[in-house]
Design a protein around this motif. Structure first.
Motif, PDB file in Angstrom:
ATOM      1  N   THR A 124       0.831  -1.202   0.000  1.00 15.29           N
ATOM      2  CA  THR A 124       0.000   0.000   0.000  1.00 15.29           C
ATOM      3  C   THR A 124       0.869   1.257   0.000  1.00 15.29           C
ATOM      4  OG1 THR A 124      -1.595  -1.260   1.275  1.00 15.29           O
ATOM      5  CG2 THR A 124      -1.945   1.108   1.150  1.00 15.29           C
ATOM      6  N   PRO A 169      -6.082   5.596  -7.864  1.00 12.88           N
ATOM      7  CA  PRO A 169      -6.198   4.698  -6.708  1.00 12.88           C
ATOM      8  C   PRO A 169      -5.587   3.325  -6.994  1.00 12.88           C
ATOM      9  CG  PRO A 169      -8.315   5.708  -7.221  1.00 12.88           C
ATOM     10  CD  PRO A 169      -7.387   6.080  -8.327  1.00 12.88           C
ATOM     11  N   LEU A 170      -4.984   2.747  -5.974  1.00  9.03           N
ATOM     12  CA  LEU A 170      -4.404   1.414  -6.091  1.00  9.03           C
ATOM     13  C   LEU A 170      -5.544   0.414  -6.305  1.00  9.03           C
ATOM     14  CD1 LEU A 170      -1.681  -0.145  -5.696  1.00  9.03           C
ATOM     15  CD2 LEU A 170      -2.257  -0.326  -3.295  1.00  9.03           C
ATOM     16  N   PRO A 171      -5.501  -0.348  -7.394  1.00  8.38           N
ATOM     17  CA  PRO A 171      -6.612  -1.273  -7.646  1.00  8.38           C
ATOM     18  C   PRO A 171      -6.575  -2.454  -6.683  1.00  8.38           C
ATOM     19  CG  PRO A 171      -4.912  -1.563  -9.300  1.00  8.38           C
ATOM     20  CD  PRO A 171      -4.474  -0.416  -8.431  1.00  8.38           C
ATOM     21  N   PRO A 172      -7.654  -3.217  -6.635  1.00  6.44           N
ATOM     22  CA  PRO A 172      -7.678  -4.386  -5.747  1.00  6.44           C
ATOM     23  C   PRO A 172      -6.534  -5.335  -6.095  1.00  6.44           C
ATOM     24  CG  PRO A 172      -9.809  -4.044  -6.795  1.00  6.44           C
ATOM     25  CD  PRO A 172      -8.882  -3.067  -7.409  1.00  6.44           C
ATOM     26  N   GLU A 221      -2.821   1.640 -14.306  1.00  4.36           N
ATOM     27  CA  GLU A 221      -2.950   2.847 -13.471  1.00  4.36           C
ATOM     28  C   GLU A 221      -1.662   3.673 -13.484  1.00  4.36           C
ATOM     29  OE1 GLU A 221      -4.471   0.098 -12.760  1.00  4.36           O
ATOM     30  OE2 GLU A 221      -6.434   0.582 -11.892  1.00  4.36           O
TER      31      GLU A 221
END
Lengths: 396, 453
Positions: free
Chosen positions: B408, B418-421, B449
């Motif tokens: 993270t 945003p950091l994807p799943p 991203e």
């Protein structure tokens, strides 16, 4: 803490790994995809091929006066008619000419010719007037106007990079130097396991990136399978250009859903030591194309194929002091195929008397050649694609 | 998302890991002030010992040698520039503004001295007054050659520069007539350059007759035409729209552009003031404007250099990548510059982009041939990136015992979106007992991203 638990939860959710519909490349399963319509193969000769030493105006004394060293002697020319003939390195293509499968369009160019490689190539790729700067290619715009619902590899360039000619406003062609290499590139374990569940329609550029990637992965799998379907029985010259053409032939024979292929052969910028160099390049070109023709004929596909060659400009009539020629203007375009309407020479040999600053004056606008192909071969609307009327040429 | 980081991504090329640690607590204002302070003290680039264009007096062989030598020098200049963009010791804002103006006043330069001088002109006025910048470019020898103004003479006017100064540099299409172009071309007759690469005004080639441009009649000079163009409201709107597209969003908001243009005119074309205003606006930090722009190839490279601590980059590798990704500095596709946005992306450039971070970290070869137009031997040569990097500062961001927390932390630093799943591969890596942070970093750099800023 919050973010962490979010990540954990979505990690679980993503085991269901699904691809949103809008990201999917094609709804048709790969095994059902096949070609409809005719095939165009564009061959780009980069660097400015010397057209006067390709299709040689051996019947014109001015040619020999201006090229005392570089001129190809009449005895060596493979004569096609009383005025013009092939460079000896093009011998493998003589059969095509004799069979009415090769048409030469002389003196193709455009108004206000630009002698920069870069700029003139741009003009040929975009189909723009020399006075305007366009950012889409003529094939790209054909895809925009006529190919919605078609897969991205409807137009396929055999190279790692995609040329401007194949870039449209909304749609692009597809670039691949080699199906196996492409598959390796997408086989990256990170790319393979990318999750798509979080991407939505409203994700603008992010959606566009995921969509392009999804289509690329889909195409890589499909093209890899297609490339293994059929092994060519014809022997191609063992060089990069020969390999490119062989790959094209194998994809065509496998009934791949691609209608436009694009490949290049470079190195034609012969300012010095032209004789040997151009000979080698023309030989590579002719041997490759002859093998391709043979291959397509063996598979009874040649009637569905049109090969069009071009270079960003021709070269100066007068040889220079270093055994070469400098950047020129108008040049010939070759059309090769099993289904030509006009065979042989489309128009008279270039006028070597009336020159513009020592350079040929174009007789046929290159966009007329494009228009003929778009309207009469690719079932498109040239006026829409080219942004103007460029009628007149009817080779196909 | 983080305001200060967003600011540095757009006004510069992102933050290095060390800068990120130091500056993440800064306020917007503090960061903006610092960006402008750095830009103020930046120095002009040294001109080196290259001469101008003395080809006229050379033999054909000497000319060919000379051109080859000059090509190398321009490549060096290009590589130096990108390395500066990635270097935390340089002024990020100044490099970014010069890059923007290079795209706006797009020009191909074949001689290194001329390229250096043009870049110095862009740097000098990048945050100064737009009139000075425009005039500097109109008198710039590289631009004069590129747009054939040397051939623009009283008895045989060449309209190239006059057309582009209107269409692409100031008012834009629809705000002038063909007659304006013709008449303006006459005003610029005699604006030329000498063999040493200096601007010269050739009096005998200048047309001193009466001209009418944009409704004004008189014995107009080139300077007069530039002032007439600056009097048009369309100029400020055109420039602000381009700035908005480059620094804020591909999709323009005409209301914001009108506000910016009005203030730009009111400030008498003060570029620095305009940029400050833009970076200080709340809407600049609105969610829709953060992490939504596709990085240009040069931004992508400069960002990687900064984030991964690249110390050295073989010039050929750097140039090959620019070519393959579609943005070779000092060689724009044409005078209109790089189209940008989604036009950067096709299947081949996207795959190359996604595989790039991994290739940097392996510092090895790239499994792509980088330049379609080159011959096979040259292509092979270009595959060697020759990257030397120091990833220690980046790895030090992953300093917690928990793998997920490290992932993270790295993702928050590296991504603007945003950091994807987590996906299957990343989860497997995180589940490992000893996790190499380089694997986590590679995974993040491979995400689509990462292409956004």
């Amino acid at each position: 803490m919050k973010r962490r638990s979010f990540l954990r939860t979505s990690a679980l959710a993503s085991t269901a790994a699904f691809t949103p519909l809008f990201l999917q490349g094609m709804s048709t399963p790969p095994r059902l995809r096949s070609r409809e319509g005719k095939i165009l193969i564009v061959l780009q000769l980069s660097g400015g091929n010397d057209g006067l030493n390709t299709i040689i105006p051996y019947g014109n004394d001015i040619y020999y006066q201006q090229r005392p060293v570089l001129g190809i002697k009449p005895a060596d020319v493979l004569k096609l008619n009383e005025t013009q003939g092939l460079h000896p390195a093009l011998a493998p293509l003589q059969k095509c000419y004799d069979a009415g499968e090769l048409t030469v369009i002389n003196s193709v160019g455009y108004p206000n010719p630009d002698r920069s490689h870069f700029r003139s190539m741009d003009i040929w790729h975009t189909g723009s007037p020399a006075t305007e700067n366009w950012s889409t290619g003529w094939i790209g715009r054909y895809l925009d106007h006529h190919c919605s619902g078609k897969p991205p590899y409807h137009a396929l360039e055999v190279d790692d990079g995609l040329s401007l000619a194949l870039k449209g406003e909304q749609r692009n062609g597809f670039a691949m130097s080699n199906a196996q290499r492409l598959r390796q590139a997408v086989d990256n374990r990170y790319l393979k396991s990318l999750d798509r569940g979080h991407v939505t329609h409203s994700d603008g550029n992010l959606g566009y990136l995921y969509k392009t990637l999804t289509q690329t992965q889909d195409a890589a799998g499909y093209l890899f399978e297609q490339s293994r379907t059929h092994r060519s029985q014809v022997s191609y010259p063992s060089n990069a250009f020969g390999n490119d053409l062989k790959q094209i032939a194998e994809l065509i024979t496998a009934n791949t859903a691609t209608n436009i292929y694009y490949a290049s052969l470079g190195g034609f910028d012969t300012h010095a030591g032209q004789a040997g160099r151009q000979h080698r390049l023309l030989q590579q070109f002719a041997e490759g194309v002859a093998a391709l023709v043979k291959d397509l004929k063996a598979n009874r596909l040649f009637d569905d194929v049109l090969i069009m060659t071009f270079s960003e400009f021709g070269r100066r009539l007068q040889q220079n002091g270093s055994g070469g020629t400098d950047h020129g203007t108008a040049n010939n375009v070759l059309m090769i195929g099993g289904n030509l309407r006009q065979k042989g020479f489309y128009n008279p040999a270039p006028d070597l008397t009336t020159l513009d600053n020592g350079d040929l004056i174009y007789q046929i606008d290159f966009r007329q050649c494009y228009a003929n192909v778009i309207d009469n071969w690719l079932a498109g609307d040239a006026q829409q694609v080219l942004g103007g009327r460029f009628g007149g040429v009817r080779v196909v | 998302m983080h305001d200060v980081h967003h600011l540095y991504r757009r006004a510069g090329f992102g933050l290095s890991p060390d800068e990120w640690k130091q500056r993440k607590q800064w306020s917007r204002q503090q960061a903006i002030d610092d960006l402008f302070r750095e830009a103020k003290v930046a120095q002009p680039l040294p001109e080196g010992n290259a001469s101008g264009d003395t080809e006229g007096m050379m033999s054909a062989t000497a000319q060919a040698e000379r051109r080859k030598e000059e090509r190398k020098r321009v490549i060096q200049l290009n590589a130096d520039w990108v390395m500066r963009m990635g270097n935390p010791q340089e002024s990020a804002l100044l490099e970014r503004m010069s890059l923007f103006w290079h795209g706006h006043f797009a020009c191909e330069a074949k001689f290194s001295l001329l390229a250096t001088r043009q870049l110095n002109t862009l740097r000098k006025h990048a945050l100064g007054n737009f009139r000075d910048l425009l005039l500097g470019i109109a008198r710039d020898p590289a631009m004069i050659r590129y747009l054939n103004n040397q051939q623009n003479r009283k008895n045989a006017p060449n309209e190239n520069f006059a057309r582009e100064v209107m269409e692409l540099f100031t008012v834009g299409r629809g705000h002038y007539t063909e007659r304006d172009v013709k008449e303006a071309a006459r005003a610029f007759t005699g604006w030329s350059s000498d063999l040493k690469g200096n601007f010269v005004f050739r009096r005998f080639a200048h047309d001193y007759g009466e001209k009418t441009v944009l409704g004004k009649t008189g014995n107009l000079t080139g300077e007069d035409v530039i002032d007439l163009l600056l009097q048009q409201e369309a100029t400020a709107t055109f420039i602000c729209r381009k700035i908005y597209r480059h620094f804020v969003n591909d999709t323009v908001d005409e209301g914001r552009i009108a506000e910016l243009a009005a203030s730009f005119r009111a400030s008498n074309y003060d570029i620095g003031q305009l940029m400050r205003r833009l970076f200080s606006s709340d809407w600049f930090y609105a969610a829709g404007n953060v992490g939504t722009r596709i990085k240009s190839p040069v931004e992508l490279l400069a960002g990687l250099i900064r984030q991964l601590g690249v110390q050295r980059f073989a010039e050929n590798g750097l140039i090959g990548l620019q070519r393959a990704l579609g943005q070779l500095l000092f060689r724009p596709p044409n005078v209109a510059g790089w189209p940008g946005g989604r036009a950067w992306i096709d299947n081949s450039t996207l795959l190359l982009r996604l595989n790039l971070g991994g290739a940097f970290l392996r510092s090895g070869e790239l499994d792509f041939t980088l330049a379609p137009e080159l011959e096979q031997a040259q292509k092979q040569q270009l595959r060697r990136l020759g990257v030397e990097l120091n990833a220690t500062p980046l790895i030090s961001l992953a300093n917690q015992p928990d793998n997920l927390a490290n992932y993270t932390a790295l993702g928050t630093y590296l991504l603007a979106a945003p950091l994807p799943p987590l996906n299957a591969t990343t989860r497997r890596i995180l589940d490992g007992k000893t996790t190499d942070p380089v694997l986590l970093i590679t995974g993040i750099l491979t995400l689509p991203e990462y292409q956004l800023c």
